[in-house]
Design a protein around this motif. Structure first.
Motif, PDB file in Angstrom:
ATOM      1  N   THR A  21       0.858  -1.176   0.000  1.00 37.92           N
ATOM      2  CA  THR A  21       0.000   0.000   0.000  1.00 37.92           C
ATOM      3  C   THR A  21       0.897   1.229   0.000  1.00 37.92           C
ATOM      4  O   THR A  21       1.791   1.342   0.837  1.00 37.92           O
ATOM      5  CB  THR A  21      -0.907   0.014   1.249  1.00 37.92           C
ATOM      6  OG1 THR A  21      -1.664  -1.192   1.268  1.00 37.92           O
ATOM      7  CG2 THR A  21      -1.845   1.197   1.223  1.00 37.92           C
ATOM      8  N   ARG A  23       1.226   5.607  -0.445  1.00 41.13           N
ATOM      9  CA  ARG A  23       0.728   6.974  -0.570  1.00 41.13           C
ATOM     10  C   ARG A  23       1.954   7.829  -0.812  1.00 41.13           C
ATOM     11  O   ARG A  23       2.911   7.770  -0.061  1.00 41.13           O
ATOM     12  CB  ARG A  23       0.001   7.414   0.689  1.00 41.13           C
ATOM     13  CG  ARG A  23      -1.335   6.687   0.833  1.00 41.13           C
ATOM     14  CD  ARG A  23      -2.208   7.285   1.870  1.00 41.13           C
ATOM     15  NE  ARG A  23      -2.644   8.609   1.428  1.00 41.13           N
ATOM     16  CZ  ARG A  23      -3.019   9.563   2.262  1.00 41.13           C
ATOM     17  NH1 ARG A  23      -2.988   9.364   3.558  1.00 41.13           N
ATOM     18  NH2 ARG A  23      -3.419  10.714   1.807  1.00 41.13           N
ATOM     19  N   TRP A  32      -0.948  14.582  -0.196  1.00 38.99           N
ATOM     20  CA  TRP A  32      -0.683  13.186  -0.545  1.00 38.99           C
ATOM     21  C   TRP A  32      -1.570  12.753  -1.692  1.00 38.99           C
ATOM     22  O   TRP A  32      -2.726  13.157  -1.788  1.00 38.99           O
ATOM     23  CB  TRP A  32      -0.949  12.285   0.661  1.00 38.99           C
ATOM     24  CG  TRP A  32      -0.008  12.551   1.779  1.00 38.99           C
ATOM     25  CD1 TRP A  32      -0.143  13.494   2.762  1.00 38.99           C
ATOM     26  CD2 TRP A  32       1.242  11.909   2.019  1.00 38.99           C
ATOM     27  NE1 TRP A  32       0.935  13.463   3.601  1.00 38.99           N
ATOM     28  CE2 TRP A  32       1.801  12.488   3.174  1.00 38.99           C
ATOM     29  CE3 TRP A  32       1.930  10.893   1.386  1.00 38.99           C
ATOM     30  CZ2 TRP A  32       3.019  12.091   3.693  1.00 38.99           C
ATOM     31  CZ3 TRP A  32       3.141  10.485   1.907  1.00 38.99           C
ATOM     32  CH2 TRP A  32       3.676  11.083   3.039  1.00 38.99           C
ATOM     33  N   GLU A  35      -4.341   6.713  -2.030  1.00 37.33           N
ATOM     34  CA  GLU A  35      -3.691   5.453  -1.703  1.00 37.33           C
ATOM     35  C   GLU A  35      -3.734   4.499  -2.903  1.00 37.33           C
ATOM     36  O   GLU A  35      -4.749   4.382  -3.574  1.00 37.33           O
ATOM     37  CB  GLU A  35      -4.427   4.823  -0.527  1.00 37.33           C
ATOM     38  CG  GLU A  35      -3.793   3.599   0.017  1.00 37.33           C
ATOM     39  CD  GLU A  35      -4.525   3.113   1.253  1.00 37.33           C
ATOM     40  OE1 GLU A  35      -5.506   2.370   1.078  1.00 37.33           O
ATOM     41  OE2 GLU A  35      -4.125   3.499   2.368  1.00 37.33           O
ATOM     42  N   LYS A  36      -2.610   3.852  -3.183  1.00 38.72           N
ATOM     43  CA  LYS A  36      -2.512   2.852  -4.251  1.00 38.72           C
ATOM     44  C   LYS A  36      -2.255   1.508  -3.592  1.00 38.72           C
ATOM     45  O   LYS A  36      -1.314   1.358  -2.814  1.00 38.72           O
ATOM     46  CB  LYS A  36      -1.355   3.215  -5.197  1.00 38.72           C
ATOM     47  CG  LYS A  36      -1.053   2.180  -6.242  1.00 38.72           C
ATOM     48  CD  LYS A  36      -2.116   2.108  -7.275  1.00 38.72           C
ATOM     49  CE  LYS A  36      -1.682   1.127  -8.370  1.00 38.72           C
ATOM     50  NZ  LYS A  36      -2.736   0.746  -9.237  1.00 38.72           N
ATOM     51  N   VAL A  37      -3.102   0.533  -3.876  1.00 36.00           N
ATOM     52  CA  VAL A  37      -2.984  -0.799  -3.276  1.00 36.00           C
ATOM     53  C   VAL A  37      -2.599  -1.790  -4.367  1.00 36.00           C
ATOM     54  O   VAL A  37      -3.246  -1.858  -5.413  1.00 36.00           O
ATOM     55  CB  VAL A  37      -4.301  -1.243  -2.614  1.00 36.00           C
ATOM     56  CG1 VAL A  37      -4.176  -2.641  -2.045  1.00 36.00           C
ATOM     57  CG2 VAL A  37      -4.695  -0.253  -1.523  1.00 36.00           C
TER      58      VAL A  37
END
Length: 80
Positions: A21, A23, A32, A35-37
């Motif tokens: 995960t 940011r 920011w 969020e990239k998962v």
């Protein structure tokens, strides 16, 4: 078919477990990006090298990216 088998077959699919995960802040933590998962079942391109992070120097970039980078740098040199 027994009840347990039927429940298993009709159960909704659960998303794969997150592997990473991220940011990212590009301004020293003032703001920011979302969020990239990265999940285990994501269809990711394989790494071309084991070096991490991947090198972005002109010698290591793929041809098309290298040509775009060269054109970008040429435009920057022409600006006053």
């Amino acid at each position: 078919m027994d009840k347990e088998t039927e429940e298993t077959e009709n159960a909704p699919e659960t998303p794969a477990q997150p592997l990473l995960t991220l940011r990212v802040s590009r301004d020293g933590g003032k703001s920011w990006e979302p969020e990239k998962v990265i999940r285990a079942d994501d269809d990711l391109e394989p790494l071309m090298t084991s070096a991490w992070p991947p090198c972005r120097c002109p010698g290591c970039l793929p041809g098309r990216v290298r040509e775009e980078l060269d054109a970008y740098n040429a435009r920057r040199r022409l600006q006053p």
